[in-house]
Design an enzyme around this catalytic site. Structure first.
Site, PDB file in Angstrom:
ATOM      1  N   ASP A   1     -93.268   5.693  31.366  1.00 19.70           N
ATOM      2  CA  ASP A   1     -92.551   5.506  30.099  1.00 19.70           C
ATOM      3  C   ASP A   1     -93.201   6.411  29.054  1.00 19.70           C
ATOM      4  OD1 ASP A   1     -91.565   3.459  31.719  1.00 19.70           O
ATOM      5  OD2 ASP A   1     -91.446   2.002  30.077  1.00 19.70           O
TER       6      ASP A   1
ATOM      7  N   LYS B   1     -84.932   4.654  26.759  1.00 21.35           N
ATOM      8  CA  LYS B   1     -85.522   3.380  26.366  1.00 21.35           C
ATOM      9  C   LYS B   1     -85.587   3.330  24.849  1.00 21.35           C
ATOM     10  CE  LYS B   1     -90.030   1.031  26.841  1.00 21.35           C
ATOM     11  NZ  LYS B   1     -91.332   1.025  27.542  1.00 21.35           N
TER      12      LYS B   1
ATOM     13  N   LYS C   1     -83.051   1.090  29.123  1.00 25.60           N
ATOM     14  CA  LYS C   1     -84.095   0.072  28.985  1.00 25.60           C
ATOM     15  C   LYS C   1     -84.287  -0.328  27.527  1.00 25.60           C
ATOM     16  CE  LYS C   1     -89.004  -0.967  29.777  1.00 25.60           C
ATOM     17  NZ  LYS C   1     -90.291  -0.506  30.316  1.00 25.60           N
TER      18      LYS C   1
END
Lengths: 297, 480
Positions: A134, A197, A233
């Site tokens: 991430d 995300k 996400k």
């Protein structure tokens, strides 16, 4: 292709109305039970604290593998998400279970470290066993208007990831507008993101329904344009079962049921799992349980 | 994986409908000679027997209103306002029940009656209650003229698409300005008006101030030709014409809110995602049974394909079915007659080559249903582009320039509403000023508010309801 000029504008009032309408969907009975299990299977169970220890990470990993021993039908969470220094601990703790190890790299959460060290951090995390990375985008470059830097950095990180999946964190609350959220989503996908995300969870605001909707619409347009499928996400702010079911509704009605799989939808959170368990227990027993019915970690 | 919402029906347990409802005249329910059932259009099952007012019944109701008029008009604005406030509060108290009955009787989704119809009806009473003691400010009068006076007895005929809300639009300003009223609800949706009669009793509104006479078109015809001082009608243009002819040469005030074929104009610089949502709200809200429905989509050629593709994709996610289910987006068509009218016009569109696309969704076996539809090749000359369908059917036409958009939007016998979708403020104002429409929405559609005036141009009628403008038709200025 991702210049702001070629993207349609986003109307804030319209977004607010749409998410308010979808927020009123009534999820009851079987739909609720299934939705709760689905949400659990999509969780990136996260701990990102300065005080994280190997012991805490191992406990979290155990909970990700078996959220509640009382319910054998319950799936594992999708991943545990930890700082790079804890990757090897997490890897050992989930080995052989199918639960992924995700790591926030690239100078998380600010991203204000030199590119070389960010890339090295990614390589080390992957080498230690992270199969998902991430990253944060450089909000500094984005807000200066230097899209080329944002894009080339994402490409470089993607390259450093090797086989690991890349989730690109936009930190939407720092981007200033839905127009920017949509544009940055496109930029990240064009640069090779496997997931986009919303947030680090460390800023003033995390994933709001409005931001999630705008990013989902960007994904839909990107997939239509390129044929490459990208996941979503939401992270930070999804702290109740209602919010988690709300995410499923947004995804179902924007991208369709095909996206309702941990391969394409993750929810980044730590505290929501126990609320999901409590709600699930209630659908089973018909009465509300207590927080102490489940382990904290 | 497939994740379906489970059925989420609103519970009807606490709704207690009577077996039969009489006429509400002089403050009480009285028997009629004839009764007819009102049915649930989603199941075709009868809900209750409803009195059918005869011409003599209507005349009795007008007499009751006449008898109550002097006393009601003599009350101070402050006192009248208290009654109107009380009605508003009682509607709020019984909101859940009213919403369910509205959905049972009319077929509209519970989420609309719960979140829009009933709260807005209460809001109208609240809003006009506030005007009751401030009429001098709401109806400015030149110094040379005298005081503002109520007209007297008003006859009000309302449609079936927003039954309680239309009753509120009519009654709230009439009562606040000191008139007494006879209201004729639509024959397919009389129930909430009759529950409102119960509310008026509970509010201890003086007897005869409001009388409610359900019935068919003949009762409405008797009412507008009766001994009333003002007529307010919402409904079809054909009936509106009849009423105007019947009242010609008489000193009876008249406002008409009639049909529409409103244009929803999407420019290439619009926020397209939200525009698509607005198009959906514009035409599929209340199954398209909306006089101001955005039934003609005008979309700029450069984005037409994109908009139509997205719209079609979005239409697939509309949930059509049980109106009582909280997740239903599109409910039942209001009546068999309306369903057959929609079917006939859509068949004409197919014959004209307007390019029909209709969502294929499973529809209940019983009841009246029409799946959301789109005519993608509609030319302005086609019947489906000119006549009001009053159903979930949208026509799509493209335009190239600004001027062409305005020309096409105005090229209609109607002029009720329009929508403009653009991110450029200057363009929105310029186009709005050129449209011959009573209502123009910018970057939204089908939003209603008691403070805003509503009404049409051309064959969509005249007079305004809502806002301070909505007071004017209910008063006379001395010396006028």
């Amino acid at each position: 292709m991702t210049s702001m000029r070629t993207l349609p504008h986003v109307d804030r009032v319209g977004v607010a109305e749409r998410v308010a309408a979808l927020g009123k969907r009534s999820i009851k009975g079987d739909a609720k039970r299934q939705g709760l299990l689905l949400a659990i299977s999509m969780l990136d169970l996260t701990t990102l604290e300065g005080a994280d220890t190997p012991g805490k990470v191992r406990q979290l990993a155990a909970k990700a593998v078996t959220p509640s021993p009382a319910y054998p039908e319950m799936p594992s969470c999708a991943a545990v998400c930890v700082y790079p220094a804890m990757v090897s601990v997490a890897r050992d703790a989930v080995a052989g279970t199918g639960v992924h190890v995700a790591s926030v790299a690239t100078g998380f959460p600010a991203g204000q470290t030199p590119l070389a060290t960010r890339l090295e951090e990614v390589r080390l995390a992957v080498a230690d066993g992270a199969d998902e990375i991430d990253m944060v985008i450089s909000r500094d470059a984005y807000l200066r208007g230097d899209d080329a830097v944002v894009r080339s950095e994402i490409e470089a990180v993607k390259d450093a990831c090797g086989d690991a999946h890349l989730k690109v964190i936009l930190e939407t609350v720092e981007l200033g507008s839905y127009d920017h959220v949509r544009h940055a989503s496109m930029l990240a996908m064009d640069a090779g993101a496997d997931f986009i995300k919303t947030s680090t969870g460390k800023a003033a605001e995390g994933a709001t329904p409005g931001v999630i909707l705008v990013m989902l619409e960007a994904i839909r347009d990107y997939v239509e344009r390129t044929g490459r499928v990208v996941g979503m996400k939401p992270a930070g702010g999804v702290s109740t079962s209602k919010a988690a079911l709300g995410v499923l509704v947004l995804v179902k009605e924007t991208l369709g049921d095909e996206w309702l799989t941990p391969d394409l939808l993750r929810i980044g959170a730590s505290s929501v799992l126990n609320d999901l368990l409590l709600q699930y227990a209630k659908t089973e027993s018909g009465r509300y349980g207590r927080a102490e019915d489940f382990s904290k970690e | 994986m497939r994740w379906d919402y489970s059925p989420a029906p609103e519970s009807t347990d606490h709704v207690r409908l009577r077996d039969r409802y009489g006429l509400f005249i002089g403050g009480e329910f009285v028997e009629a000679d004839a009764y007819a059932p009102t049915i649930n259009p989603a199941t075709e099952e009868p809900l209750a027997e409803i009195a059918q007012a005869s011409a003599a019944d209507v005349a009795r109701a007008v007499d009751a209103a006449r008898a109550a008029a002097p006393g009601w008009a003599a009350l101070s604005g402050l006192e009248r306002g208290k009654y109107v406030f009380r009605i508003a509060r009682l509607i709020q108290e019984r909101a859940r029940e009213l919403a369910i009955v509205e959905t049972l009787d009319g077929g509209k989704p519970i989420k609309e009656s719960r979140d829009i119809d009933i709260p807005l009806a209460a809001a109208h009473f609240f809003y006009y209650a506030g005007w009751a003691d401030k009429l001098a400010y709401g109806v400015p009068v030149p110094p040379a003229r005298g005081a503002v006076r109520p007209r007297g007895v008003v006859g009000q005929v309302i449609p079936w698409n927003f039954p309680l809300l239309m009753a509120a639009w009519k009654l709230a300003p009439a009562l606040a300005t000191g008139n007494t009223a006879v209201l004729k609800p639509a024959d397919t949706t009389p129930l909430t008006a009759l529950l409102l009669a119960e509310i008026l009793q509970e509010a201890e509104l003086p007897d005869g101030v409001v009388n409610i006479v359900p019935g068919d078109g003949s009762a409405g015809a008797a009412l507008v030709r009766g001994a009333v001082d003002k007529v307010a009608f919402t409904g079809s243009t054909a009936v509106g014409r009849d009423i105007q002819a019947a009242l010609a040469g008489r000193d009876v005030g008249l406002t008409l809110e009639l049909g529409g074929k409103s244009a929803n104009i999407v420019f290439e610089d619009a926020a397209l995602e939200q525009a698509v949502e607005g198009i959906v709200q514009g035409i599929f809200f209340n199954q398209g049974h909306v006089c101001c429905a955005g039934s003609r989509l005008l979309v700029q050629e450069s984005v037409a394909e994109q908009v139509v593709d997205r719209l079609w994709a979005r239409m697939q996610s509309l949930r059509v079915g049980d109106p009582l289910d909280k997740n239903t987006d599109v409910g039942a068509i209001n009546s068999a007659a309306q369903l057959s009218r929609i079917g006939e016009l859509v068949a004409a569109g197919v014959e004209e080559g307007a390019g029909l696309r209709q969502v294929s969704c499973s529809l209940p076996d019983r009841g009246f249903w029409f799946a959301p539809a789109l005519f993608t090749e509609a030319s302005p000359a086609h019947r489906v582009s000119r006549e009001e369908i009053f159903g979930p059917v949208l026509t799509v036409t493209t335009f190239r320039t600004h001027a062409e958009a305005v020309e096409k939007a105005n090229n209609s016998p109607y002029g009720l509403a329009a929508g403009i979708w653009t991110d450029k403020g200057s363009k929105a104002f310029e186009v709005a000023a050129q449209l011959r429409s009573g209502v123009v929405w910018q970057n939204t559609y089908n939003h209603f508010d008691p403070t805003a005036a509503f009404g049409g141009f051309k064959e969509s009628g005249f007079g305004r309801e809502g806002g301070a403008a909505g007071l004017r038709p209910y008063v006379k200025v001395e010396g006028e």
